[in-house]
Design a protein around this motif. Sequence first.
Motif, PDB file in Angstrom:
ATOM      1  N   HIS A 254      46.351  52.077  33.895  1.00  0.00           N
ATOM      2  CA  HIS A 254      45.815  51.639  35.098  1.00  0.00           C
ATOM      3  C   HIS A 254      45.632  50.367  35.143  1.00  0.00           C
ATOM      4  O   HIS A 254      46.266  49.444  35.806  1.00  0.00           O
ATOM      5  N   LEU A 255      44.817  49.895  34.164  1.00  0.00           N
ATOM      6  CA  LEU A 255      44.838  48.617  33.968  1.00  0.00           C
ATOM      7  C   LEU A 255      46.097  47.592  33.747  1.00  0.00           C
ATOM      8  O   LEU A 255      46.309  46.584  34.364  1.00  0.00           O
ATOM      9  N   LEU A 258      47.758  47.365  36.769  1.00  0.00           N
ATOM     10  CA  LEU A 258      47.513  46.230  37.757  1.00  0.00           C
ATOM     11  C   LEU A 258      47.944  44.875  37.184  1.00  0.00           C
ATOM     12  O   LEU A 258      48.193  43.953  37.909  1.00  0.00           O
ATOM     13  N   ASN A 259      47.769  44.748  35.771  1.00  0.00           N
ATOM     14  CA  ASN A 259      48.176  43.525  35.061  1.00  0.00           C
ATOM     15  C   ASN A 259      49.915  43.430  35.456  1.00  0.00           C
ATOM     16  O   ASN A 259      50.168  42.030  35.866  1.00  0.00           O
ATOM     17  N   ALA A 261      51.288  44.430  38.117  1.00  0.00           N
ATOM     18  CA  ALA A 261      51.495  44.079  39.561  1.00  0.00           C
ATOM     19  C   ALA A 261      51.157  42.598  39.695  1.00  0.00           C
ATOM     20  O   ALA A 261      51.627  41.956  40.736  1.00  0.00           O
ATOM     21  N   LEU A 262      50.017  42.067  39.279  1.00  0.00           N
ATOM     22  CA  LEU A 262      49.578  40.530  39.232  1.00  0.00           C
ATOM     23  C   LEU A 262      50.659  39.758  38.807  1.00  0.00           C
ATOM     24  O   LEU A 262      51.028  38.794  39.360  1.00  0.00           O
ATOM     25  N   ARG A 282      50.623  52.731  38.539  1.00  0.00           N
ATOM     26  CA  ARG A 282      49.004  52.884  38.786  1.00  0.00           C
ATOM     27  C   ARG A 282      48.912  54.267  39.583  1.00  0.00           C
ATOM     28  O   ARG A 282      47.795  54.835  39.183  1.00  0.00           O
ATOM     29  N   GLU A 286      46.348  57.091  38.127  1.00  0.00           N
ATOM     30  CA  GLU A 286      45.338  57.409  39.161  1.00  0.00           C
ATOM     31  C   GLU A 286      45.465  58.982  39.259  1.00  0.00           C
ATOM     32  O   GLU A 286      44.344  59.635  39.164  1.00  0.00           O
TER      33      GLU A 286
ATOM     34  N   ALA B   4      49.234  38.353  48.080  1.00  0.00           N
ATOM     35  CA  ALA B   4      48.880  39.548  47.109  1.00  0.00           C
ATOM     36  C   ALA B   4      47.408  39.261  46.791  1.00  0.00           C
ATOM     37  O   ALA B   4      47.092  38.014  46.161  1.00  0.00           O
ATOM     38  N   LEU B   6      43.923  41.096  44.624  1.00  0.00           N
ATOM     39  CA  LEU B   6      43.652  42.193  43.691  1.00  0.00           C
ATOM     40  C   LEU B   6      42.300  43.009  44.300  1.00  0.00           C
ATOM     41  O   LEU B   6      41.585  42.187  44.777  1.00  0.00           O
ATOM     42  N   ALA B  19      45.575  37.170  44.209  1.00  0.00           N
ATOM     43  CA  ALA B  19      46.322  37.697  42.890  1.00  0.00           C
ATOM     44  C   ALA B  19      46.801  36.464  42.215  1.00  0.00           C
ATOM     45  O   ALA B  19      46.801  36.430  40.961  1.00  0.00           O
ATOM     46  N   VAL B  22      44.216  35.471  39.782  1.00  0.00           N
ATOM     47  CA  VAL B  22      43.796  36.229  38.593  1.00  0.00           C
ATOM     48  C   VAL B  22      44.659  36.332  37.416  1.00  0.00           C
ATOM     49  O   VAL B  22      46.030  36.276  37.635  1.00  0.00           O
ATOM     50  N   ARG B  23      44.092  36.103  36.256  1.00  0.00           N
ATOM     51  CA  ARG B  23      45.143  35.953  35.156  1.00  0.00           C
ATOM     52  C   ARG B  23      45.303  37.424  34.465  1.00  0.00           C
ATOM     53  O   ARG B  23      46.397  37.696  34.104  1.00  0.00           O
ATOM     54  N   ARG B  24      44.214  38.175  34.319  1.00  0.00           N
ATOM     55  CA  ARG B  24      44.189  39.340  33.782  1.00  0.00           C
ATOM     56  C   ARG B  24      43.199  40.446  34.217  1.00  0.00           C
ATOM     57  O   ARG B  24      42.224  39.877  34.447  1.00  0.00           O
ATOM     58  N   VAL B  25      43.540  41.529  34.102  1.00  0.00           N
ATOM     59  CA  VAL B  25      42.193  42.518  34.327  1.00  0.00           C
ATOM     60  C   VAL B  25      42.264  43.244  32.940  1.00  0.00           C
ATOM     61  O   VAL B  25      43.163  43.931  32.485  1.00  0.00           O
ATOM     62  N   VAL B  26      40.858  43.269  32.380  1.00  0.00           N
ATOM     63  CA  VAL B  26      40.972  43.911  31.049  1.00  0.00           C
ATOM     64  C   VAL B  26      39.536  44.765  31.137  1.00  0.00           C
ATOM     65  O   VAL B  26      38.809  44.835  32.141  1.00  0.00           O
ATOM     66  N   GLU B  94      35.272  48.318  39.423  1.00  0.00           N
ATOM     67  CA  GLU B  94      36.543  49.259  39.253  1.00  0.00           C
ATOM     68  C   GLU B  94      37.521  48.224  39.716  1.00  0.00           C
ATOM     69  O   GLU B  94      37.385  47.617  40.720  1.00  0.00           O
ATOM     70  N   ALA B  95      38.836  48.090  39.158  1.00  0.00           N
ATOM     71  CA  ALA B  95      39.848  47.336  39.580  1.00  0.00           C
ATOM     72  C   ALA B  95      40.829  48.545  40.495  1.00  0.00           C
ATOM     73  O   ALA B  95      41.226  49.547  39.873  1.00  0.00           O
ATOM     74  N   LEU B  96      41.091  48.120  41.592  1.00  0.00           N
ATOM     75  CA  LEU B  96      41.847  49.281  42.588  1.00  0.00           C
ATOM     76  C   LEU B  96      43.309  49.170  42.385  1.00  0.00           C
ATOM     77  O   LEU B  96      43.837  50.088  42.099  1.00  0.00           O
ATOM     78  N   GLU B  97      43.612  48.172  42.969  1.00  0.00           N
ATOM     79  CA  GLU B  97      45.087  47.962  43.191  1.00  0.00           C
ATOM     80  C   GLU B  97      45.363  46.364  43.475  1.00  0.00           C
ATOM     81  O   GLU B  97      44.652  45.601  43.900  1.00  0.00           O
ATOM     82  N   VAL B  98      46.846  46.114  43.495  1.00  0.00           N
ATOM     83  CA  VAL B  98      47.277  44.967  43.761  1.00  0.00           C
ATOM     84  C   VAL B  98      47.860  45.076  45.344  1.00  0.00           C
ATOM     85  O   VAL B  98      48.652  46.076  45.486  1.00  0.00           O
TER      86      VAL B  98
END
Lengths: 544, 132
Positions: A254-255, A258-259, A261-262, A282, A286, B4, B6, B19, B22-26, B94-98
Amino acid sequence: MATSVERTTSGNTGGSAPGAPVGPAVLALLIAWATGAWLVGGAAREAALPAATWILHGTALAAAVALALALARSARRASAAAAAARRAALGAAFRELGAGDLTRASAAGRGLPDELGPVLERALEGIGGRVERLQESSLAVAGAAEGVDRTASSLAAGAAQQAAAAGEVTAAMEELARTAAEIAEHAESQNRMVAQAEADGAAGAEAVGEAVAGIGAVEARIGDVTSRADTLGSRSREIFRVLELISDIAQETHLLSLNAALEAAAAGDRGRRFAVVAGEVRVLAERVRDSVATVRSQVEEFASAIRATVVATEEGGKEVTRVLDEARAASAALEALRGALGESSGAARQISSVTRQQTAASEEVVSTLRELHQVVERMSRDLTQLSGTAGRLRDVGLDLQLLAQAFRLDSPRSLKRMVDAWSARLDGADAGEMLGELVGATRFVEAGYLVDAGGRLVAIRLGEAFAASAAATAEELRRLDLRERPWYRAAVDAGRAVVIPPERSLLSGEQVLTVALPRRGADGELSGVVGFDVNLRHWTEIGA
Amino acid sequence: MSGAHLLVRVGETTAALPAAAVRRVVRSLRLHPLPGAGEGLLGLAEFAGEPLAVLDLARLMGAAGVAGASPAVTVVTWIGPAGDRELVGLAVDEALEVAELDLGAAAAGAGEVLVAERPVRLVDLERLGEEA
């Protein structure tokens, strides 16, 4: 002192009547012996008396022959004068012999010549000796007969008791046999019931055994189920770990999406298609996460159900174990019961068998006892008969004694000599006192008495053993004239001592034999009669 | 204007971060708390070999957090005015979506848009540091 009313003893001394001369009777006897035709009664010859009797026969015969020879010899030699004297002397001797008085016959024969005197003397001695032996033999016979009688009577009484006892025992044994038969019947009935119970018990034991086996199988299944449930529990835990891992991977994915997508967004239009892929990834992640959640919840439910199952199974297992224990205890109890029933059955069979044997044995015993009873009764009858025979033998002994007492001998057993001695002692003495002394010296004399010439009782003394029963009667005799008594007349007629055969005593009412002697004064006139009664219960003590 | 964003969840609030910043989601980084730090600063973490300040977005937004629940995700992003930006970590639940947000639809200055009938708060990253 006796009456002539009754004469109970059979076989008198040659049938001599009281008062008649005794001589002819004795001569007749001598002849009878010589011809072997002497009859004292049937019993005499049957009884075991031959020795004494035959000795007497032979001796008497010899004596008679010797006497005849002597007489013949003396007759040839005698001169006329001497012959007369010899005849007189011989006559006197024979008269005395005829009267049975051997002492006086001997005295009369002393005047005979040398040849005749000793011959007569030896003959008289021979007769006297035989008579004495006859007397003693009769005592021995009577004594033996009394002994036999006593023994036989005692045995007869014992046999009667034995017969009665045998009868009682027979009845008891019959009762025992009946009881034994009943016991055997009961034992067999019990045996049948036990056999039935045993069969029921066997069926029950089989059923319990099957139940135990079934429960055992259930227990094994439960153990199996528990084991499988445990396995399932551990598998569930593994599943949770896997789910955790999947969940982690999904979150990571999931992460990543997301990354991506970013990054796609940063790429502007060029990243738009990539963004779509990242979005799908994603969404996939889910869905995985949601699925994991669903699966987790389902596995949790499943694990919870398994835990409940395990708990329930364990409780069920415990219950089954308890039931199994109870079933086994029931089985053991049933088995023990069957064992007890088997023992009981064996015991009942044994009782039945033993009591049957006992019944058979009892019947045998009863049969034997009946035979014994008959034997004992026969024996009792025989003994009674023997007792009667012994009584007759005693009577025979008494007859022989009376026969011997016909003679007057120089023997302590001679009653005639005894009455002579009494008479001599009474001369010049106090009659009562002397009679008391004389009677007291014997045990067989019931009464001693002195009667004067007028028939009146001068003195009477009773024997110690008879005083109590006869004292009152003795006083009554003083009022009677005793000259008419047979013994008085016989003594006066004979002019010497006489023995009267047994009659009933006026004094005691028992059988007595009377001895009487006439007494004469200095002038030769009759002064009275002295006599005594010998009680027949004690006659065997004569001379003792 | 559109762009876009996040979407993240902070407590019961959904927030939107631009978006581009945002550089990264960890996953949540390991934090080293700093003594005497302000309430919005959770601590320092290591990211790509550099120290990184991690801020509590919920507290910065004044949103109600879920009691007892520690933030699961850290969003590494640039904050501050252009030319003076700073890379920080924002702790979110929680990270949901872009998603592409139509910002024109949002009331000006309201800082809030509706996404699928649901209110989403727009986070102004340029001014976030000021408030901190």
